[in-house]
Design a protein around this motif. Structure first.
Motif, PDB file in Angstrom:
ATOM      1  N   LEU A 263       0.827  -1.203   0.000  1.00  0.00           N
ATOM      2  CA  LEU A 263       0.000   0.000   0.000  1.00  0.00           C
ATOM      3  C   LEU A 263       0.863   1.255   0.000  1.00  0.00           C
ATOM      4  O   LEU A 263       0.538   2.239  -0.684  1.00  0.00           O
ATOM      5  CB  LEU A 263      -0.924  -0.018   1.211  1.00  0.00           C
ATOM      6  N   VAL A 264       1.947   1.251   0.749  1.00  0.00           N
ATOM      7  CA  VAL A 264       2.877   2.381   0.716  1.00  0.00           C
ATOM      8  C   VAL A 264       3.412   2.577  -0.694  1.00  0.00           C
ATOM      9  O   VAL A 264       3.440   3.699  -1.221  1.00  0.00           O
ATOM     10  CB  VAL A 264       4.038   2.166   1.710  1.00  0.00           C
ATOM     11  N   ALA A 265       3.828   1.482  -1.328  1.00  0.00           N
ATOM     12  CA  ALA A 265       4.355   1.572  -2.689  1.00  0.00           C
ATOM     13  C   ALA A 265       3.318   2.142  -3.646  1.00  0.00           C
ATOM     14  O   ALA A 265       3.634   2.973  -4.511  1.00  0.00           O
ATOM     15  CB  ALA A 265       4.824   0.195  -3.161  1.00  0.00           C
ATOM     16  N   ARG A 266       2.068   1.704  -3.500  1.00  0.00           N
ATOM     17  CA  ARG A 266       1.021   2.213  -4.387  1.00  0.00           C
ATOM     18  C   ARG A 266       0.845   3.715  -4.214  1.00  0.00           C
ATOM     19  O   ARG A 266       0.675   4.458  -5.189  1.00  0.00           O
ATOM     20  CB  ARG A 266      -0.297   1.503  -4.108  1.00  0.00           C
ATOM     21  N   CYS A 267       0.858   4.180  -2.970  1.00  0.00           N
ATOM     22  CA  CYS A 267       0.707   5.611  -2.722  1.00  0.00           C
ATOM     23  C   CYS A 267       1.870   6.407  -3.305  1.00  0.00           C
ATOM     24  O   CYS A 267       1.678   7.469  -3.899  1.00  0.00           O
ATOM     25  CB  CYS A 267       0.590   5.870  -1.221  1.00  0.00           C
ATOM     26  N   ILE A 268       3.089   5.902  -3.125  1.00  0.00           N
ATOM     27  CA  ILE A 268       4.259   6.602  -3.661  1.00  0.00           C
ATOM     28  C   ILE A 268       4.213   6.627  -5.180  1.00  0.00           C
ATOM     29  O   ILE A 268       4.422   7.675  -5.815  1.00  0.00           O
ATOM     30  CB  ILE A 268       5.549   5.942  -3.144  1.00  0.00           C
ATOM     31  N   GLU A 269       3.918   5.499  -5.778  1.00  0.00           N
ATOM     32  CA  GLU A 269       3.849   5.441  -7.245  1.00  0.00           C
ATOM     33  C   GLU A 269       2.681   6.253  -7.785  1.00  0.00           C
ATOM     34  O   GLU A 269       2.723   6.733  -8.927  1.00  0.00           O
ATOM     35  CB  GLU A 269       3.745   3.993  -7.695  1.00  0.00           C
ATOM     36  N   GLY A 270       1.635   6.445  -6.973  1.00  0.00           N
ATOM     37  CA  GLY A 270       0.502   7.264  -7.380  1.00  0.00           C
ATOM     38  C   GLY A 270       0.725   8.746  -7.183  1.00  0.00           C
ATOM     39  O   GLY A 270      -0.172   9.544  -7.478  1.00  0.00           O
ATOM     40  N   GLY A 271       1.899   9.125  -6.668  1.00  0.00           N
ATOM     41  CA  GLY A 271       2.218  10.543  -6.512  1.00  0.00           C
ATOM     42  C   GLY A 271       1.599  11.207  -5.310  1.00  0.00           C
ATOM     43  O   GLY A 271       1.475  12.437  -5.275  1.00  0.00           O
ATOM     44  N   ALA A 272       1.178  10.430  -4.300  1.00  0.00           N
ATOM     45  CA  ALA A 272       0.577  11.023  -3.104  1.00  0.00           C
ATOM     46  C   ALA A 272       1.532  12.013  -2.453  1.00  0.00           C
ATOM     47  O   ALA A 272       2.759  11.851  -2.503  1.00  0.00           O
ATOM     48  CB  ALA A 272       0.194   9.930  -2.109  1.00  0.00           C
ATOM     49  N   ALA A 273       0.962  13.033  -1.838  1.00  0.00           N
ATOM     50  CA  ALA A 273       1.776  14.075  -1.211  1.00  0.00           C
ATOM     51  C   ALA A 273       2.421  13.621   0.086  1.00  0.00           C
ATOM     52  O   ALA A 273       3.274  14.321   0.630  1.00  0.00           O
ATOM     53  CB  ALA A 273       0.912  15.304  -0.946  1.00  0.00           C
ATOM     54  N   THR A 274       2.058  12.465   0.578  1.00  0.00           N
ATOM     55  CA  THR A 274       2.569  11.948   1.846  1.00  0.00           C
ATOM     56  C   THR A 274       4.092  11.904   1.856  1.00  0.00           C
ATOM     57  O   THR A 274       4.709  11.404   0.929  1.00  0.00           O
ATOM     58  CB  THR A 274       2.005  10.538   2.109  1.00  0.00           C
ATOM     59  N   ARG A 275       4.685  12.413   2.936  1.00  0.00           N
ATOM     60  CA  ARG A 275       6.147  12.402   3.071  1.00  0.00           C
ATOM     61  C   ARG A 275       6.630  11.330   4.048  1.00  0.00           C
ATOM     62  O   ARG A 275       7.804  10.944   4.001  1.00  0.00           O
ATOM     63  CB  ARG A 275       6.639  13.769   3.586  1.00  0.00           C
ATOM     64  N   VAL A 276       5.753  10.858   4.935  1.00  0.00           N
ATOM     65  CA  VAL A 276       6.137   9.883   5.957  1.00  0.00           C
ATOM     66  C   VAL A 276       5.085   8.775   6.004  1.00  0.00           C
ATOM     67  O   VAL A 276       3.885   9.051   6.031  1.00  0.00           O
ATOM     68  CB  VAL A 276       6.248  10.533   7.348  1.00  0.00           C
ATOM     69  N   TYR A 277       5.552   7.533   6.028  1.00  0.00           N
ATOM     70  CA  TYR A 277       4.677   6.374   6.213  1.00  0.00           C
ATOM     71  C   TYR A 277       5.176   5.564   7.398  1.00  0.00           C
ATOM     72  O   TYR A 277       6.391   5.413   7.588  1.00  0.00           O
ATOM     73  CB  TYR A 277       4.675   5.478   4.970  1.00  0.00           C
TER      74      TYR A 277
END
Length: 409
Positions: A263-277
């Motif tokens: 799920l973290v990978a999906r968010c990163i690859e989707g360009g989410a603005a999240t900086r910390v997981y």
């Protein structure tokens, strides 16, 4: 229903800690996180924090196989030199860490020896509070990354946990990270869905604190749909191996680590603005028959973590792996280990210079049978804040100025 009752219910349900609730923590769906796509500075980096709950045995993770004191202290649970994955002529990895061993050989993984803090605490919960607040003298109510979040904006989606509850490390004084929890929603005994709906209604004229508490309960009613969304979103190659959840009384997420990292990978690859997981794996409190059990747990860490590192290569992602403490040097009578102090931190990802850092603690010059820390964990945090999040560490670490030298390009 008053705020205290709501707060106690949240704590009993494992949904949010009191500090996070006070800061306005709430649950989000995966779509909420992905909706931030396009709001991110493409040059910014991402920090992924992996918490190993229970106190991982550092001496049987990064094994000082050339030290006679190691073998003498653990006659029933040491590793022979031929069984370990050698890093050099002194240290080797546990046989369960084949993927991380490959990353180390490729100079993509750094091992920081002897990480701890002054006057160590051997309680799981108090030591984890210390690690997550970064306040050894007197743990407060805010986490070190929660204080970073306070300084960069109020959007909870900048810091996301895929754990059942928002960890204290993501709770700030004025803001808190977001949680996209996994697993099942378990209601305390005697609480019905109808009662949950009543708790979620905000009463006219309610105070801001009471309204926030009601909003948290409204979020709870969405959790089951959230779980179905997460399960349906995982591909065949991202599903669990059928093992039971690794969570124990000492923490760990309800969903498997490979699901969390997927799920973290999906968010990163989707360009989410999240900086910390924040993700986690539990079960490391092994007081008996610890050697084989720990090797199995380390393998459950190794495979998804190495795959995640390969998938995230070139995307500006740095992952840090830590536990609340290591174990005592000498094995106990049950071929396990009891609560200890200093241990290792792993850092891997873009910009990390692989190798061993810090002074390995002596196995004979001990503090009441425990290792003496040689690296303060705030040095690790300060380096991550500066090098990955581009933030002034002193703002989040109560003025701390120490750093790790040479670990980042």
């Amino acid at each position: 229903m008053d705020t205290i009752t709501r707060r106690r219910f949240l704590l009993a349900s494992g949904v949010a800690g009191a500090a996070a609730l006070a800061a306005g923590a709430t649950a989000y769906t995966l779509d909420d996180i992905l909706a931030t796509s396009g709001d991110r500075d493409e040059a910014s980096k991402t920090l992924v924090l992996v918490t190993l709950y229970g106190g991982n045995d550092g001496l049987n993770t990064v094994i000082p196989y050339a030290d006679p004191a190691y073998h003498a202290a653990r006659p029933g649970m040491n590793y022979d030199p031929g069984a370990i994955l050698r890093l050099d002529e002194e240290f080797g990895f546990n046989p369960g860490l084949t993927g991380l061993h490959r990353l180390y050989q490729e100079q993509r993984l750094a091992v920081v020896h002897g990480v701890g803090y002054p006057r160590p605490n051997r309680s799981h919960f108090q030591s984890m509070d210390i690690w997550q607040t970064a306040q050894p003298d007197r743990p407060g109510t805010t986490g070190w990354l929660g204080r970073w979040l306070d300084s960069v904006g109020s959007d909870p989606r900048l810091a996301v946990s895929f754990e059942p509850a928002l960890p204290p490390l993501l709770a700030g004084a004025t803001s808190a990270g977001a949680t996209v929890p996994g697993g099942e929603l378990a209601l305390p005994g005697g609480v019905t869905t109808a009662m949950l709906g009543q708790l979620a209604r905000s009463e006219p004229g309610a105070s801001p604190a009471l309204a926030r508490a009601a909003a948290c309960f409204a979020d709870l009613t969405r959790v089951q749909d959230m779980m179905r969304q997460l399960d349906e979103g995982l591909g065949e190659d991202e599903t669990d191996d059928g093992e039971p959840p690794a969570a124990t009384a000492t923490g760990g997420a309800a969903t498997s680590l490979d699901q969390q990292l997927a799920l973290v990978a999906r968010c990163i690859e989707g360009g989410a603005a999240t900086r910390v997981y924040s993700v986690s794996l539990g079960g490391f409190d092994l007081h008996a028959d610890g050697k084989e059990s720990q090797q199995d747990l380390l393998a459950r860490l190794d495979e998804p973590l190495a795959a995640f590192a390969d998938r995230m290569a070139g995307k500006g992602v740095v992952t840090a792996v830590y536990s609340e403490f290591g174990r005592r040097v000498r094995a106990n009578a049950s071929d396990g280990t009891d609560h200890g102090t200093a241990s290792h931190v792993f850092l891997l990802g873009d910009g990390v210079r692989g190798g061993r850092y810090g002074e390995p603690p002596s196995l004979i010059d001990l503090d009441d049978g425990d290792l003496k820390h040689t690296v303060d964990f705030r040095d690790v945090y300060a380096t991550l804040l500066a090098e990955v999040l581009g933030s002034d560490p002193a703002r989040s670490l109560d003025g701390w100025t120490g750093r790790l030298d040479g670990i980042f390009d």
